[in-house]
Scaffold this active site. Structure first.
Site, PDB file in Angstrom:
ATOM      1  N   CYS A 162     -25.073   7.871 -12.700  1.00  0.00           N
ATOM      2  CA  CYS A 162     -25.354   8.531 -12.054  1.00  0.00           C
ATOM      3  C   CYS A 162     -24.209   9.386 -12.319  1.00  0.00           C
ATOM      4  CB  CYS A 162     -24.303   7.669 -10.573  1.00  0.00           C
ATOM      5  SG  CYS A 162     -24.494   8.664  -8.707  1.00  0.00           S
ATOM      6  N   GLY A 163     -24.815  10.695 -12.328  1.00  0.00           N
ATOM      7  CA  GLY A 163     -24.144  11.603 -12.606  1.00  0.00           C
ATOM      8  C   GLY A 163     -23.109  13.126 -11.542  1.00  0.00           C
ATOM      9  N   HIS A 200     -36.884   7.615  -8.552  1.00  0.00           N
ATOM     10  CA  HIS A 200     -36.463   8.949  -7.779  1.00  0.00           C
ATOM     11  C   HIS A 200     -37.072   9.749  -7.861  1.00  0.00           C
ATOM     12  CE1 HIS A 200     -32.777   6.359  -8.807  1.00  0.00           C
ATOM     13  NE2 HIS A 200     -31.998   7.794  -8.313  1.00  0.00           N
ATOM     14  N   CYS A 223     -27.500  15.922  -8.201  1.00  0.00           N
ATOM     15  CA  CYS A 223     -28.008  15.433  -8.381  1.00  0.00           C
ATOM     16  C   CYS A 223     -27.944  15.559 -10.340  1.00  0.00           C
ATOM     17  CB  CYS A 223     -29.173  14.534  -8.342  1.00  0.00           C
ATOM     18  SG  CYS A 223     -29.798  12.827  -9.170  1.00  0.00           S
ATOM     19  N   THR A 274     -28.382  12.957 -12.904  1.00  0.00           N
ATOM     20  CA  THR A 274     -29.172  12.287 -13.744  1.00  0.00           C
ATOM     21  C   THR A 274     -31.086  13.040 -13.975  1.00  0.00           C
ATOM     22  OG1 THR A 274     -29.643  11.351 -12.113  1.00  0.00           O
ATOM     23  CG2 THR A 274     -28.803  10.215 -14.186  1.00  0.00           C
TER      24      THR A 274
HETATM   25  O1  PYC Z   1     -26.191  12.031  -9.441  1.00  0.00           O
HETATM   26  O2  PYC Z   1     -26.975  11.254 -10.740  1.00  0.00           O
HETATM   27  C1  PYC Z   1     -26.941  11.257 -10.025  1.00  0.00           C
HETATM   28  C2  PYC Z   1     -27.488  10.472  -8.728  1.00  0.00           C
HETATM   29  C3  PYC Z   1     -28.201   9.410  -8.315  1.00  0.00           C
HETATM   30  C4  PYC Z   1     -28.098   8.791  -7.699  1.00  0.00           C
HETATM   31  C5  PYC Z   1     -27.713   9.671  -6.674  1.00  0.00           C
HETATM   32  N1  PYC Z   1     -27.204  10.701  -7.302  1.00  0.00           N
END
Ligand code: PYC
Length: 335
Positions: free
Chosen positions: A94-95, A225, A255, A257
């Site tokens: 999760c980034g 996703h 997000c 990822t």
């Molecule tokens: O930032 O990778 C992300 C992420 C994944 C699900 C929610 N945020």
């Protein structure tokens, strides 16, 4: 009279990264010492899912919360391990959460400014924290802007057609950025905050259509996703996205990822060179700045992402044995 004996306590630190919350569980979880994050996920899923449900489900949490359980490092060259989870299960990486983990570890005094390798179920991620400059000074000794070098990312399939009920045929790319994404540009929708209900509804139907059509990531992996792609609101940025997460909440951040998956697609299309910045807006207009280096194999990239995270709370979650909802609403917990 209320009695407070036998309370279970979870120490947590909350933060948000570009608007998307992360709750780091610092103490109170099961003893998982010696397990890698990938092994810890299996153990948590089998024996201790209560930790996830109690920490992120209502009444203590909400659908939008991403949880992160800190683990001791299993190798001499890493600072910690982490397992991310949400309202429906566990994440590979999760980034936004990793950026939140970076400021949380700094806030707790566990890591100084500099580079730190963190273990995740999807592989190692490197955190880079800069010392805070006076003009940005907060109560942290590091700047709120954190950069991460994510796991190797790649596009798996390009321009895959999908028939979305009530909408028609769209096409999209399937890519890995630490989670599996379906990235779609020809949705014809406006990526505006005021439209999140419509965007959520479309993305849900698109995800259901992927499932119904047997469209998956590599080795049959579920694509959990959905990333809708569009033009940026500000000319200084390069693109905007709307990301629907596995538990049907949308990502308030761009997000991490998902931005990695997008960089993998740009690299595969030959439209973004290594080292060149890509400024990705999320649906709130907050930005992650990304770039990539080529990975070891031809189609892999190593993405770097930078964004800002802020501590919002440090607290103790209390699980009262007489509370019927102590394990989270809609779940029975271990007893
Ligand atoms: O930032 O990778 C992300 C992420 C994944 C699900 C929610 N945020």
């Amino acid at each position: 009279m209320a009695t407070f004996s036998g309370l279970r306590r979870l120490e947590v630190v909350d933060s948000h990264t570009a608007g998307e919350p992360t709750r780091v569980v610092v103490t109170g979880g099961p003893d998982l010492a010696g397990l890698t994050p990938a092994q810890a996920v299996e153990r948590l899923r089998r024996e201790h899912d209560w930790l996830r449900t109690a920490a992120v489900l209502e009444p203590r949490g909400s659908d939008i919360l991403v949880g992160a359980l800190l683990l001791p490092p299993t190798r001499f060259d890493t600072a910690a391990g982490v397992v991310f989870f949400n309202n429906v299960g566990y994440l590979g990486m999760c980034g936004h959460g990793m950026i939140g983990v970076g400021v949380t570890l700094a806030y707790l005094g566990r890591i100084p400014a500099g580079e730190h390798r963190i273990e995740t179920p999807a592989g190692d991620v490197t955190l880079r924290l800069a010392p805070s400059e006076r003009r940005h000074a907060s109560f942290l000794h590091v700047d709120s802007r954190v950069s991460i070098r994510n796991v190797a990312s790649r596009r798996y399939r390009a321009r895959v057609p999908v028939d979305v009920p009530g909408h028609g045929r769209i096409t999209g790319d399937i890519a890995w950025g630490g989670n599996w994404f379906f990235l779609c540009s020809d949705h014809g929708l406006e990526l505006r905050f005021g439209r999140v209900e419509q965007l959520t509804d479309f993305s849900r139907r698109l995800r259901a259509a992927l499932g119904a059509g047997g469209i998956t990531g590599e080795a049959g992996a579920e694509i959990d996703h959905i990333e809708l792609i569009g033009p940026p609101a500000l000319s200084e940025n390069h693109g905007r996205n709307f990301v629907l997460c596995p538990g049907l909440a949308y990502d308030r951040s761009p997000c991490g990822t998902g931005t990695s998956a997008k960089l993998a697609c740009l690299a595969a299309d030959g439209v973004l060179e290594p080292g060149v910045a890509w400024r990705q807006e999320g649906i709130l207009g907050s930005v992650f700045e990304g770039s990539y280096e080529r990975g070891e194999s031809g189609d892999e990239i190593l993405p770097t992402l930078a964004g800002r995270a802020y501590i919002t709370a440090r607290s103790e979650l209390l699980l009262d044995p007489s509370d019927p909802f102590r394990w989270g609403i809609g779940t029975h917990g271990p007893d």
